[in-house]
Motif scaffolding. Structure first.
Motif, PDB file in Angstrom:
ATOM      1  N   ARG A  81       1.866   4.414  -3.989  1.00 58.49           N
ATOM      2  CA  ARG A  81       1.843   4.860  -2.660  1.00 58.49           C
ATOM      3  C   ARG A  81       0.533   3.336  -2.692  1.00 58.49           C
ATOM      4  NH1 ARG A  81      -2.397   6.022   0.105  1.00 58.49           N
ATOM      5  NH2 ARG A  81      -3.773   5.927  -1.300  1.00 58.49           N
ATOM      6  N   ARG A  82      -0.595   3.336  -3.182  1.00 58.07           N
ATOM      7  CA  ARG A  82      -0.983   2.126  -2.968  1.00 58.07           C
ATOM      8  C   ARG A  82      -0.179   1.271  -3.047  1.00 58.07           C
ATOM      9  NH1 ARG A  82      -6.576   3.468  -5.677  1.00 58.07           N
ATOM     10  NH2 ARG A  82      -6.887   5.586  -5.373  1.00 58.07           N
TER      11      ARG A  82
ATOM     12  N   ASN B 279       8.677   3.585  -4.766  1.00 52.65           N
ATOM     13  CA  ASN B 279       9.100   4.730  -4.192  1.00 52.65           C
ATOM     14  C   ASN B 279       8.333   5.520  -6.204  1.00 52.65           C
ATOM     15  OD1 ASN B 279      10.617   6.883  -5.181  1.00 52.65           O
ATOM     16  ND2 ASN B 279      12.074   5.907  -3.571  1.00 52.65           N
ATOM     17  N   GLN B 280       7.949   6.413  -5.921  1.00 53.55           N
ATOM     18  CA  GLN B 280       7.482   7.318  -7.004  1.00 53.55           C
ATOM     19  C   GLN B 280       8.439   7.171  -7.955  1.00 53.55           C
ATOM     20  OE1 GLN B 280       5.782  10.850  -6.625  1.00 53.55           O
ATOM     21  NE2 GLN B 280       5.128  11.135  -8.594  1.00 53.55           N
TER      22      GLN B 280
ATOM     23  N   ARG C 171       2.586   9.028  -8.603  1.00 59.04           N
ATOM     24  CA  ARG C 171       2.299   9.337  -7.533  1.00 59.04           C
ATOM     25  C   ARG C 171       1.048   8.121  -6.511  1.00 59.04           C
ATOM     26  NH1 ARG C 171       2.586  14.260  -4.023  1.00 59.04           N
ATOM     27  NH2 ARG C 171       5.253  13.876  -5.022  1.00 59.04           N
ATOM     28  N   GLU C 172      -0.616   8.042  -7.102  1.00 62.00           N
ATOM     29  CA  GLU C 172      -1.319   7.516  -6.046  1.00 62.00           C
ATOM     30  C   GLU C 172      -1.197   6.274  -6.893  1.00 62.00           C
ATOM     31  OE1 GLU C 172      -4.207   6.376  -3.644  1.00 62.00           O
ATOM     32  OE2 GLU C 172      -2.970   8.375  -4.046  1.00 62.00           O
TER      33      GLU C 172
END
Length: 81
Positions: A27-28, A32-33, A23-24
Motif C-alpha cells: 500500500r505504501r 497491488n497486493q 498489504r501495508e
C-alpha cells in the motif's frame, strides 16, 4: 538470477526490516497486493516499477535485492559520499 533468492530478499525487507504485512508494505508503495505474494514465492521477476517503488519508499539497495551483493540499505552506501 534466482527468483527464489530474490523473493527471499524481498520477504526479508518486508518482514525483518519494515515489519509490515504484505498489504501495508505494498500500500505504501502503490502496488497491488497480489504482486507481492508471487514475488516473495519466487514465481515472478519484480518489475522496474516495483523495484523503483521499493527503493524510494524503503531505501533498499536494488543491487542487493537482485544479486544479494552489498548492503540491504542505501543509507550505508550514501554515508560514504
Amino acid at each position: 538470477m534466482n527468483l527464489q533468492e530474490i523473493g527471499q530478499r524481498i520477504h526479508h525487507v518486508r518482514t525483518e526490516i519494515t515489519g509490515l504485512s504484505q498489504r501495508e508494505f505494498v500500500r505504501r508503495m502503490g502496488i497491488n497486493q497480489s504482486n507481492i505474494s508471487t514475488l516473495e514465492k519466487g514465481q515472478s521477476l519484480p518489475s522496474c516499477f516495483f523495484l523503483f517503488s521499493m527503493h524510494i519508499t524503503y531505501d533498499v539497495n536494488l543491487n542487493w535485492i537482485m544479486t544479494g551483493a552489498g548492503e540491504v540499505s542505501c543509507k550505508t552506501n550514501s554515508n560514504s559520499k
